[in-house]
Design a protein around this motif. Structure first.
Motif, PDB file in Angstrom:
ATOM      1  N   LEU A 138      28.366  74.798  14.675  1.00  0.00           N
ATOM      2  CA  LEU A 138      27.018  73.713  14.627  1.00  0.00           C
ATOM      3  C   LEU A 138      27.813  72.166  14.403  1.00  0.00           C
ATOM      4  O   LEU A 138      27.314  71.458  15.050  1.00  0.00           O
ATOM      5  CB  LEU A 138      25.979  73.922  13.529  1.00  0.00           C
ATOM      6  CG  LEU A 138      25.168  75.160  13.828  1.00  0.00           C
ATOM      7  CD1 LEU A 138      24.194  75.281  12.705  1.00  0.00           C
ATOM      8  CD2 LEU A 138      24.338  75.012  15.068  1.00  0.00           C
ATOM      9  N   HIS A 174      29.122  71.311  17.682  1.00  0.00           N
ATOM     10  CA  HIS A 174      28.267  70.824  18.502  1.00  0.00           C
ATOM     11  C   HIS A 174      27.687  69.535  18.318  1.00  0.00           C
ATOM     12  O   HIS A 174      27.534  68.664  19.403  1.00  0.00           O
ATOM     13  CB  HIS A 174      26.979  71.761  18.658  1.00  0.00           C
ATOM     14  CG  HIS A 174      27.476  73.041  19.299  1.00  0.00           C
ATOM     15  ND1 HIS A 174      28.313  73.279  20.271  1.00  0.00           N
ATOM     16  CD2 HIS A 174      26.936  74.621  18.971  1.00  0.00           C
ATOM     17  CE1 HIS A 174      28.254  74.466  20.849  1.00  0.00           C
ATOM     18  NE2 HIS A 174      27.525  75.288  20.125  1.00  0.00           N
ATOM     19  N   VAL A 175      27.507  69.078  17.119  1.00  0.00           N
ATOM     20  CA  VAL A 175      26.964  67.842  16.715  1.00  0.00           C
ATOM     21  C   VAL A 175      27.693  66.894  17.064  1.00  0.00           C
ATOM     22  O   VAL A 175      27.555  65.619  17.679  1.00  0.00           O
ATOM     23  CB  VAL A 175      26.467  68.014  15.468  1.00  0.00           C
ATOM     24  CG1 VAL A 175      26.362  66.219  14.876  1.00  0.00           C
ATOM     25  CG2 VAL A 175      25.061  68.610  14.946  1.00  0.00           C
ATOM     26  N   ALA A 231      28.016  66.228  20.619  1.00  0.00           N
ATOM     27  CA  ALA A 231      26.953  65.387  21.184  1.00  0.00           C
ATOM     28  C   ALA A 231      26.876  64.077  20.960  1.00  0.00           C
ATOM     29  O   ALA A 231      26.629  62.975  21.835  1.00  0.00           O
ATOM     30  CB  ALA A 231      25.775  66.134  20.645  1.00  0.00           C
ATOM     31  N   ILE A 256      17.233  72.836  19.042  1.00  0.00           N
ATOM     32  CA  ILE A 256      18.049  74.010  19.505  1.00  0.00           C
ATOM     33  C   ILE A 256      17.307  75.223  19.018  1.00  0.00           C
ATOM     34  O   ILE A 256      17.361  76.355  19.615  1.00  0.00           O
ATOM     35  CB  ILE A 256      19.469  73.904  18.635  1.00  0.00           C
ATOM     36  CG1 ILE A 256      20.401  72.853  19.132  1.00  0.00           C
ATOM     37  CG2 ILE A 256      20.129  75.554  18.505  1.00  0.00           C
ATOM     38  CD1 ILE A 256      21.543  72.599  18.612  1.00  0.00           C
ATOM     39  N   LEU A 309      26.861  76.783  24.187  1.00  0.00           N
ATOM     40  CA  LEU A 309      25.798  75.772  24.214  1.00  0.00           C
ATOM     41  C   LEU A 309      26.323  74.693  24.852  1.00  0.00           C
ATOM     42  O   LEU A 309      27.546  74.089  24.430  1.00  0.00           O
ATOM     43  CB  LEU A 309      25.208  75.483  22.855  1.00  0.00           C
ATOM     44  CG  LEU A 309      24.147  74.540  22.664  1.00  0.00           C
ATOM     45  CD1 LEU A 309      22.672  75.327  23.467  1.00  0.00           C
ATOM     46  CD2 LEU A 309      23.661  74.462  21.351  1.00  0.00           C
ATOM     47  N   HIS A 310      25.498  73.879  25.907  1.00  0.00           N
ATOM     48  CA  HIS A 310      25.896  72.884  26.433  1.00  0.00           C
ATOM     49  C   HIS A 310      25.552  71.820  25.589  1.00  0.00           C
ATOM     50  O   HIS A 310      24.418  71.066  25.760  1.00  0.00           O
ATOM     51  CB  HIS A 310      25.814  72.594  27.884  1.00  0.00           C
ATOM     52  CG  HIS A 310      26.317  73.312  28.707  1.00  0.00           C
ATOM     53  ND1 HIS A 310      27.345  72.901  29.553  1.00  0.00           N
ATOM     54  CD2 HIS A 310      26.330  74.647  29.149  1.00  0.00           C
ATOM     55  CE1 HIS A 310      27.793  73.946  30.269  1.00  0.00           C
ATOM     56  NE2 HIS A 310      27.200  75.050  29.905  1.00  0.00           N
ATOM     57  N   ALA A 311      26.243  71.197  24.397  1.00  0.00           N
ATOM     58  CA  ALA A 311      25.373  70.724  23.253  1.00  0.00           C
ATOM     59  C   ALA A 311      25.057  69.225  23.620  1.00  0.00           C
ATOM     60  O   ALA A 311      24.240  68.744  23.327  1.00  0.00           O
ATOM     61  CB  ALA A 311      26.283  70.753  22.054  1.00  0.00           C
ATOM     62  N   SER A 312      26.093  68.565  24.404  1.00  0.00           N
ATOM     63  CA  SER A 312      25.928  67.069  24.700  1.00  0.00           C
ATOM     64  C   SER A 312      24.842  67.084  25.599  1.00  0.00           C
ATOM     65  O   SER A 312      24.094  66.070  25.520  1.00  0.00           O
ATOM     66  CB  SER A 312      27.254  66.426  25.202  1.00  0.00           C
ATOM     67  OG  SER A 312      27.559  66.977  26.390  1.00  0.00           O
ATOM     68  N   TYR A 329      21.517  67.736  23.826  1.00  0.00           N
ATOM     69  CA  TYR A 329      21.223  66.300  22.991  1.00  0.00           C
ATOM     70  C   TYR A 329      20.554  65.441  23.726  1.00  0.00           C
ATOM     71  O   TYR A 329      19.644  64.540  23.230  1.00  0.00           O
ATOM     72  CB  TYR A 329      22.613  65.830  22.495  1.00  0.00           C
ATOM     73  CG  TYR A 329      22.386  64.855  21.167  1.00  0.00           C
ATOM     74  CD1 TYR A 329      22.036  65.056  20.086  1.00  0.00           C
ATOM     75  CD2 TYR A 329      23.117  63.457  21.489  1.00  0.00           C
ATOM     76  CE1 TYR A 329      21.877  64.078  19.000  1.00  0.00           C
ATOM     77  CE2 TYR A 329      22.999  62.510  20.527  1.00  0.00           C
ATOM     78  CZ  TYR A 329      22.471  62.785  19.401  1.00  0.00           C
ATOM     79  OH  TYR A 329      22.442  61.577  18.534  1.00  0.00           O
ATOM     80  N   GLY A 344      19.932  74.170  27.456  1.00  0.00           N
ATOM     81  CA  GLY A 344      21.304  73.876  27.225  1.00  0.00           C
ATOM     82  C   GLY A 344      22.346  74.956  27.463  1.00  0.00           C
ATOM     83  O   GLY A 344      23.454  74.953  27.461  1.00  0.00           O
TER      84      GLY A 344
END
Length: 295
Positions: free
Chosen positions: A34, A37-38, A41, A59, A75-78, A81, A144
């Motif tokens: 996580l 991911h953050v 993003a 999420i 996950l396609h985090a950006s 976001y 995502g």
């Protein structure tokens, strides 16, 4: 006593019912995952102010009932976001979505007529970015699991294909000249002042002026004059202030009239008084004419 800050995993769990939260137990190394991911993003979208907790709740809403570890790892985090910030109405996010996603759609569905692609983009803006009453904007449904650009392209292609196949759909660039002039001045006696052989010229001038506008200005005029968006709605879609978007609409209208005047001056044998009189007629009917010309 101040409550200690919760880790990302704990905040993600807070957005889930107990049975779903238990699925996170199978995700090895969830906290550092996580964190990555953050970080990704925020690196991709440093201008956004979306809170991490809101992102984690987003999420959580999209976690499936199975295969949670794989979904979180891929996950396609950006992209998620950005979508979350758009759903929240953040202006910088809406501008980023326009710039990095919507402006890349035409090159991906270029096999379809340009006017159909343009119309599909306008409908996408409305469907994806504007909520209706208690119904949130559709972009909030993006999970995502794939690239945001691909997700939007699929929606655009479906919309454009439907528009291209719609029974009776005639692109504005292919409408007969007489229709253009009649729509511009419906029922007005001044219409008779135009020589019959001038009507085709006027229609062609209007078509060319619209086509010559930059894509964003054409989009603004379509949404405002055809779809009835007010300045507040346009400001939301284009990520601008209400006063800023109003200035942009006025500039687009002014550019359209300037292009129209220059072409008419070249092609119609009118003196300055006649030309200005005719332009006044066009200006007074602009709202109505655009609502038809851009169908």
């Amino acid at each position: 006593m101040t409550r200690p800050a919760l880790g990302l995993t704990a905040r993600l769990r807070e957005g889930l019912p107990p049975a779903r939260a238990a699925l996170l137990d199978d995700v090895e190394g969830l906290e550092p995952l996580l964190e990555r991911h953050v970080a990704a993003a925020r690196e991709a979208w440093p201008e956004l102010t979306l809170e991490v907790s809101a992102f984690l709740r987003h999420i959580a809403r999209h976690l499936p009932a199975e295969n949670v570890p794989e979904v979180l790892r891929q996950l396609h985090a950006s992209d998620l976001y950005l979508a979350c910030a758009c759903a929240a109405g953040e202006e910088a996010a809406l501008r980023g979505f326009e710039r990095r996603v919507l402006q890349r759609i035409p090159e991906r569905i270029h096999s379809l007529p340009q006017d159909v692609v343009d119309e599909a983009l306008q409908q996408l803006r409305e469907q994806l970015l504007l909520g209706r009453g208690d119904t949130p904007a559709k972009i909030s449904t993006y999970s995502g699991r794939g690239p945001l650009l691909a997700w939007v392209t699929i929606s655009a292609a479906r919309l454009a294909a439907g528009l291209a196949n719609r029974e009776g759909h005639v692109p504005f660039s292919e409408k007969p000249p007489e229709t253009y002039v009649q729509l511009l001045t419906p029922g007005d006696p001044e219409l008779e002042l135009l020589r019959k052989d001038s009507r085709a010229i006027v229609a062609d001038v209007l078509r060319k002026a619209l086509a010559a506008l930059p894509g964003t200005e054409r989009a603004l005029l379509r949404l405002h004059h055809l779809h009835g968006y007010n300045m507040t709605q346009l400001a939301t879609v284009f990520g601008d202030s209400r006063s800023g978007i109003a200035r942009r609409v006025l500039l687009a209208r002014g550019r359209l009239l300037k292009l129209t005047r220059a072409e008419l001056a070249t092609r119609l044998q009118l003196d300055d008084t006649q030309l200005e009189s005719f332009l006044g007629l066009i200006r007074s009917r602009l709202d109505l004419s655009l609502s038809h010309l851009m169908l």
